[in-house]
Design an enzyme around this catalytic site. Structure first.
Site, PDB file in Angstrom:
ATOM      1  N   ASP A 239       0.837  -1.206   0.000  1.00 58.53           N
ATOM      2  CA  ASP A 239       0.000   0.000   0.000  1.00 58.53           C
ATOM      3  C   ASP A 239       0.872   1.256   0.000  1.00 58.53           C
ATOM      4  OD1 ASP A 239      -1.834   2.039   0.465  1.00 58.53           O
ATOM      5  OD2 ASP A 239      -2.845   1.006   2.108  1.00 58.53           O
ATOM      6  N   GLY A 265      -2.035  -4.413  -2.465  1.00 55.03           N
ATOM      7  CA  GLY A 265      -1.951  -2.973  -2.338  1.00 55.03           C
ATOM      8  C   GLY A 265      -3.020  -2.401  -1.433  1.00 55.03           C
ATOM      9  N   HIS A 266      -3.377  -1.156  -1.696  1.00 59.39           N
ATOM     10  CA  HIS A 266      -4.342  -0.423  -0.879  1.00 59.39           C
ATOM     11  C   HIS A 266      -5.710  -1.100  -0.892  1.00 59.39           C
ATOM     12  CE1 HIS A 266      -5.802   3.114   1.206  1.00 59.39           C
ATOM     13  NE2 HIS A 266      -6.711   3.352   0.278  1.00 59.39           N
ATOM     14  N   PHE A 267      -6.126  -1.555  -2.069  1.00 56.78           N
ATOM     15  CA  PHE A 267      -7.403  -2.254  -2.209  1.00 56.78           C
ATOM     16  C   PHE A 267      -7.130  -3.761  -2.273  1.00 56.78           C
ATOM     17  CE2 PHE A 267      -8.399   2.016  -3.792  1.00 56.78           C
ATOM     18  CZ  PHE A 267      -9.482   2.309  -2.970  1.00 56.78           C
TER      19      PHE A 267
END
Length: 288
Positions: A239, A265-267
């Site tokens: 992320d 990652g972030h999602f």
């Protein structure tokens, strides 16, 4: 057995809020709180994997997804105000005890819910949802902090890059080892929502108000220590916004903390949905 997901609306304080609902109303409840710049759409694959055991509620915050999106002249967007609406929705639905899954913007909303009604929260799942100063990736946040301190054409232009399709695509793909696993519909969908007339001003207002979240962290940490609420931190290690130190920090205060940093990652749900669902189901089963 296939899971049926209902797409519903409720009016709270005169605002129409959209939410996804699945599972038996008699089952233990879990509330899924999304982040920026998405909506409950981010949970489209997770909901069926939770709903066989749990009553799942996933609202769209005001200004996001299919919920109303009044202009900043009609509504002052703050995290306190978004929490008020979420709290009102849950009360209307009769939820008095529930677990929360928080991600990104969903985290400060979830922390406020927990601090207001600690007896309501049965467990916390935080997926790249910070509750500590640790984990903020400065290369992303410096532009936001500059904008919070001073709103100038230069600082605004810098944060506006997060609102266009390339900036949103960057959030989805950065830190992902296999980009082909991420459906391009995600960032196209989010960009279309943010492109609605006046929504840019909504997002800028929330960027500014994000400064109110860190001052709540000491109260959150005290709550984690004194309530002994079980916490599952499951994090995308790549992320570029909230780094994995944000996950590990929960081990300082949460009495019952389970921490997992995964490839993603972030999602994280876009590439590791099945892994996250398995961790959540095992965690909630363990603490039941």
């Amino acid at each position: 057995m296939s899971v049926r997901i209902h797409h519903r609306y409720a009016t709270v304080d005169g605002r129409r809020l959209f939410y996804r609902e699945a599972g038996s109303p008699d089952a233990p409840a879990i509330v899924l709180l999304h982040g920026f710049p998405t909506s409950s759409y981010m949970f489209r694959n997770l909901i069926p994997q939770l709903a066989e055991r749990y009553h799942v509620i996933a609202p769209d915050h005001l200004g996001f997804g299919h919920s109303d999106a009044p202009t900043v002249d009609e509504f002052t967007y703050t995290f306190d105000a978004l929490t008020d609406l979420t709290e009102g929705l849950l009360q209307q639905l009769g939820l008095t005890r529930y677990a929360i899954y928080v991600q990104d913007y969903g985290a400060p909303i979830g922390w406020r819910l927990a601090l207001r009604q600690p007896q309501a929260i049965t467990a916390i799942v935080t997926q790249n949802g910070n509750g500590y100063d640790a984990g903020f990736v400065e290369s992303f946040w410096t532009t936001v902090w500059d904008y919070q301190r001073e709103q100038t054409p230069e600082t605004e232009a810098a944060v506006r890059t997060a609102l266009d399709v390339e900036g949103i695509k960057w959030q989805y793909l950065t830190g992902v080892s296999d980009e082909s696993l991420v459906d391009p519909d995600t960032w196209v969908h989010d960009a279309a929502q943010l492109a609605r007339p006046g929504n840019d001003a909504v997002q800028l207002q929330l960027f500014r108000d994000y400064a109110t979240n860190a001052p709540l962290y000491p109260a959150l940490h005290e709550y984690l220590r004194t309530s002994a609420v079980p916490v599952l931190a499951v994090w995308g290690g790549g992320d570029p916004i909230f780094g994995p130190d944000g996950a590990r920090a929960f081990g300082k205060d949460a009495v019952d903390a389970e921490i997992h940093v995964l490839d993603g990652g972030h999602f994280l749900l876009e590439t590791a949905n099945d892994d996250v669902a398995e961790l959540i189901n095992a965690f909630l089963t363990r603490i039941a």
